[in-house]
Design an enzyme around this catalytic site. Sequence first.
Site, short mmCIF file in Angstrom:
data_model
loop_
_atom_site.label_atom_id
_atom_site.label_comp_id
_atom_site.label_asym_id
_atom_site.label_seq_id
_atom_site.Cartn_x
_atom_site.Cartn_y
_atom_site.Cartn_z
CG HIS B 68 42.51 38.80 31.44
ND1 HIS B 68 41.26 38.71 30.87
CD2 HIS B 68 42.35 38.40 32.72
CE1 HIS B 68 40.40 38.31 31.78
NE2 HIS B 68 41.02 38.12 32.92
CG HIS B 70 42.71 36.61 35.87
ND1 HIS B 70 41.93 37.71 36.08
CD2 HIS B 70 43.72 36.68 36.79
CE1 HIS B 70 42.44 38.43 37.07
NE2 HIS B 70 43.53 37.83 37.51
CG ASP B 72 38.50 33.32 35.08
OD1 ASP B 72 37.53 33.96 35.52
OD2 ASP B 72 39.62 33.85 34.90
CG HIS B 73 39.26 35.20 30.94
ND1 HIS B 73 38.36 35.83 30.12
CD2 HIS B 73 38.81 35.37 32.20
CE1 HIS B 73 37.42 36.39 30.88
NE2 HIS B 73 37.67 36.12 32.14
CG HIS B 157 40.59 42.64 34.79
ND1 HIS B 157 39.81 42.55 35.92
CD2 HIS B 157 40.89 41.38 34.44
CE1 HIS B 157 39.65 41.28 36.23
NE2 HIS B 157 40.30 40.54 35.35
CG ASP B 178 37.13 39.42 33.39
OD1 ASP B 178 37.70 38.53 34.06
OD2 ASP B 178 35.96 39.32 32.99
CD GLU B 203 32.56 37.04 31.27
OE1 GLU B 203 31.89 36.57 32.21
OE2 GLU B 203 33.09 36.36 30.39
CG HIS B 384 29.48 33.77 31.74
ND1 HIS B 384 30.79 34.09 31.52
CD2 HIS B 384 29.31 32.56 31.18
CE1 HIS B 384 31.37 33.11 30.86
NE2 HIS B 384 30.50 32.17 30.64
#
Lengths: 367, 568
Positions: B68, B70, B72-73, B157, B178, B203, B384
Site C-alpha cells: 500500500h 504508506h 514505511d512500505h 487499512h 498492513d 506484522e 517486527h
Amino acid sequence: MGVNTYPCAPDQQTAQNIFFYYFVMEILTLLISEFTVCVAGYDSSKNEILELCLPLKLLADEKKGLCAERDFKVVHGGFSEGPIRCLRHVPGTRCMVTNDGQSSDLQLWDLGGDDSDVIRRTGSIQGSSVSQTGSRIAAPLSAIPQVLHGAQSSSVQLTHLSSRQTLYKLEADSAEPLSALKFVGDTVFLASCCNGSVYMADTRTSAAPQVSAPPSGESLQWWTDASAAPQSCCKVLRLSSSGQAVVSDLRNLEEPVCTARLDIQMAPCRPCDVTVWWAPVLEGCFSVSGFSGLIQIYDTRGWRTELQDAQPLFQHSGHAVSSPHAADTVPTFITSHAWHPERPRTLLSAASDGSVHVWDWVEPQRD
Amino acid sequence: MPEIKVTPLGAGQDVGRSCILVSIGGKNIMLDCGMHMGYNDDRRFPDFSYITQNGRLTDFLDCVIISHFHLDHCGALPYMSEMVGYDGPIYMTHPTKAICPILLEDFRKITVDKKGETNFFTSQMIKDCMKKVIPLNLHQTVQVDDELEIKAYYAGHVLGAAMVHIKVGSESVVYTGDYNMTPDRHLGAAWIDKCRPDILISESTYATTIRDSKRCRERDFLKKVHESIERGGKVLIPVFALGRAQELCILLETFWERMNLKAPIYFSTGLTEKANHYYKLFITWTNQKIRKTFVQRNMFEFKHIKAFDRSYADNPGPMVVFATPGMLHAGQSLQIFKKWAGNEKNMLDVKMQVEYMSFSAHADAKGIMQLIRMAEPRNMLLVHGEAAKMEFLKGKIEQEFSIDCYMPANGETTSVITNPSVPVDMSLNLLKREMALGGPLPDPKKPRAMHGTLIMKENSLKLVSSEQALKELGLNEHQLRFTCRVQLQDPHSDSDTLHRIYTHLKSLLKDYTIQHLPDGTVMVESIVIKVSSSAEDANSKVLLLSWSYQDEDLGSYLSSLLKKGLPT
C-alpha cells in the site's frame, strides 16, 4: 444522578473517560493495581490469564493530551487448565494465587518478569474441604509469603506459600459457605459468610473468633466488603439479596451505623458474580454489580439508621447498552468490577459478552 | 527438503520500515520497500547488501510487490529501483499505483527542497520507477513468469491496500502488509479465502495490543473538538492527506450534521481535490455503505468541509482545519499556525491544547487470530516483534491452530520446511497394469505403493513402466543375478539332498511357490537351487543359489536359512 450511557452526544456525558474493549473470551474475574490489571477468563476451548498494562492515556494525567495510547497492552499471558474465578496477588512478589470456583484447591502462578511474557503455573495448595462454590482467597496486606483461604467458615486456613505449612486455622462453630475473606490488619481478618454472619479473628492467636450474626433474621444471601481504612475506623458493608445495604463499624458489628434499600432492579443472575467494593479513595462510597447489566455507585454519607431508599450517585450502563448482543434475549451481566487503587473515580468492569470497560465520572456539583 | 526462506531486512529491533525478502521454489521476491521515517540519513533506506554486495538487483529478484501507499512500505522504492538499480516488474494495486507517486513526490519535496538534503531520489526517478509498475486487480491471478503467480486480496487499512498470495508450484506464501479486520466508515475489512498457504507473514507491531473500541476513540475526539468549538477556539488537526483523513472527514461531517454545528471545517487545497478524486475513481475499493450512498450523493463531497485559504486563518471565531505536512512546512501557513498557538499564552481561556490521537487502523491480537482462522496457513511468521515479548502469542497460535509460529529478528533468515505435493503424470499402460493387480481403487486418503520409472524431461514429470522407459531412452535392459554358495554336511546322494531341501523349504515357506523340477533343481519363486558334491568329500555338499535382483530379499533369506543346515 449522573448516567454514563452510550451512545449519546458529548453534552449529555458526565464521564471524562470511557474506554471500551472487546475480548474474545468472557472475563470472569479481574484484579487491578496502579498500572496493570490482571484478567482471567475463558472462551470455548481454553482458559487464559492476562496481565495488561492500563492505557497510557488514562494514567498520563497532566501529560494526558500528549499520549495517544488508548489500548491495553498484553504484557504477560498464560493458560489455565480450569477456569479462574478468584484471583489474588501476593504483595512484594510476582506470585498470583487463584481458585477455579469449583473446588477448594488453589493454584500458584508466576507472573513473569522482563525476560518472558509467559505466566507459568508453579504449584498448587490443597484445600481442606470439598466445595462446589470454590474458595475465597485473601492476600496479606504486606509482603509476607502467606495466603488465607477457604470455602467455608470451618475450613479457613493460613498457608505458607513455599512450605505449604498450615500456620493457622479458624475455629468456627459452623460450616457456612464463605462469600468473602479479607485482611483488615496485618493479622486481623474478616471471614464473611453467605448467610450474613461475619467472623473476625487474628491469625496470631488461637482465641475464639468474634462472630456477628446476620443483620436480619430472614434467610437471605449476603455479600460483604470491609473498607481498607486503618482498623480503628474500618467500616463493614453487608448487602442482601433483597437489596438492603447495612454499614457497621468493625469494632461493633452488631449495631449498624446506617442502612438503606438500594435501587436494584433484578434478582442476581449468578450469585457468584455479585461484587461489592468500598471505594479505596472516595470516602463512604461503594460500588455494586451483578444484579443487572449495570454497575452502581452509592454514597453512604447521607444514610441514616432507619431503613429508607437510596439512589445511586452514578450508574454505568455501557455494558448493557453497547453490547453487540443487545438484540439477543440473553441479557449481558457484569461478571466482575474493581476500583482503581489510586484514581478516585476510575473503575474497570467486565461483562459476560467479553467487554471490558474502563470508565470514570465527573463529581456532580454539591448543593 | 524443500523450504521457503523469509528474511525481514533491517537490523536489530528496528521497527518502522517494511522490506521482506522471500525465497520460494527458486524465486526471490521483495515484499514492500519502505522508508524509515525516523532517520535522516542512509539508515532510512533498507540495506540491500543481503541480496548482493554491489551492483544492480535485477538479476537477483524475480519481482517486487508493494502492499500500500504508506511511506514505511513504499518510500524507498525509487531509491531501490533507480539508485541501487532494479529493472524487473513491480506489482501493486491500481489505487496504490495512482497515489504512491504523489506521496513520494510530496515527501521528496519536503526532504530535498525544504530540508535541503542530498542523496535522495529525484522527481524523474519517481517517474522512471513508476514506469516499471504492473497494476493488480483484486482476486485476479497474475503470472509473473511460467512458475510464479501472485494474487491480491482486500486488506482494508487504507485505500488500495492489499494482502498478496504468492505461489510457485504447490508452495505458497501470503503477505499481509498492513490490514484491518474491522470495517470503518470508508473502508471494508480485510478478507481472504481458505487458501492454506505454507506461510502467512504478518506484522506483529500491534500483536500484543487489545484495542480500545473505535467508538470510544471517536467519542473522545469529537468531545475534544466540540468543547474547543464551543469555547470559540480553533482546532488544528495535522493529517496526511490520504488515509485516515478521509475517515475523520466523514466522522466530522456526520457529527456536524447531527449536532447542527455551524463552525467551518477546512482542508488543505490541492491535495484535498486529488484525494477526493482518487476516492471517487476507486469507489470499488471503499466499503459497501459508501458505494450505496454514492448513488445518491458522493460521500467525499462534504457539505461542511471546504478548501482552506491562508487568509481564513485570521478569521475570528471557531474553526477546524485539517493541515497536511506540506502546509505545516510551508512558510506562511506555519507562521499563521504559530500565531494561533501563541494566543494560548495570552488568554485565560486555553484556546489551543495539544492532543495526540491515534486513529490508525491496524490489526491487533484478535485480528491476527481472525486472519489465521480465515486463511488456514500451515505456518505463521511474525515480523517486527521482540521474541521474548511474543512467547505468549506464539503459544496461543500454536495451541489454537496447531501450527508453528516463527518470529525472525530483522536481518535473520527463517527457513520453513514445506511438504509440497509433486504432481506427476502416469502413463496409461502403467495405470492399467496397476489396476490389473487388483486391490482398492486409488484413493487420495490411502496412499498405495507402486513400481514405475520416473522420467524428468524439461519441466514435466512422467511415471512409466520400466519397459517403456527403456524404450523411450533407448537403453537395453540388464539383468542382475546373484549367485551364492552354501556348504552343507549331508551324507545323502545329491538328488536326495535336493529332495530334503525341497521338503524342508516347503514346510517352512508355505506362502511361496516351491517346485522340484525334473532338471534337478529346486525353484523358490524365481530362485534356483542346485546341489553338487564336493570332489574331495562325498558328504560335503555344495548348494548353489541363484537369484535375480528383484528377489534379493528372498534370496538372502534362503541362503542364511540353508546355512543353518537341514533337519535330520
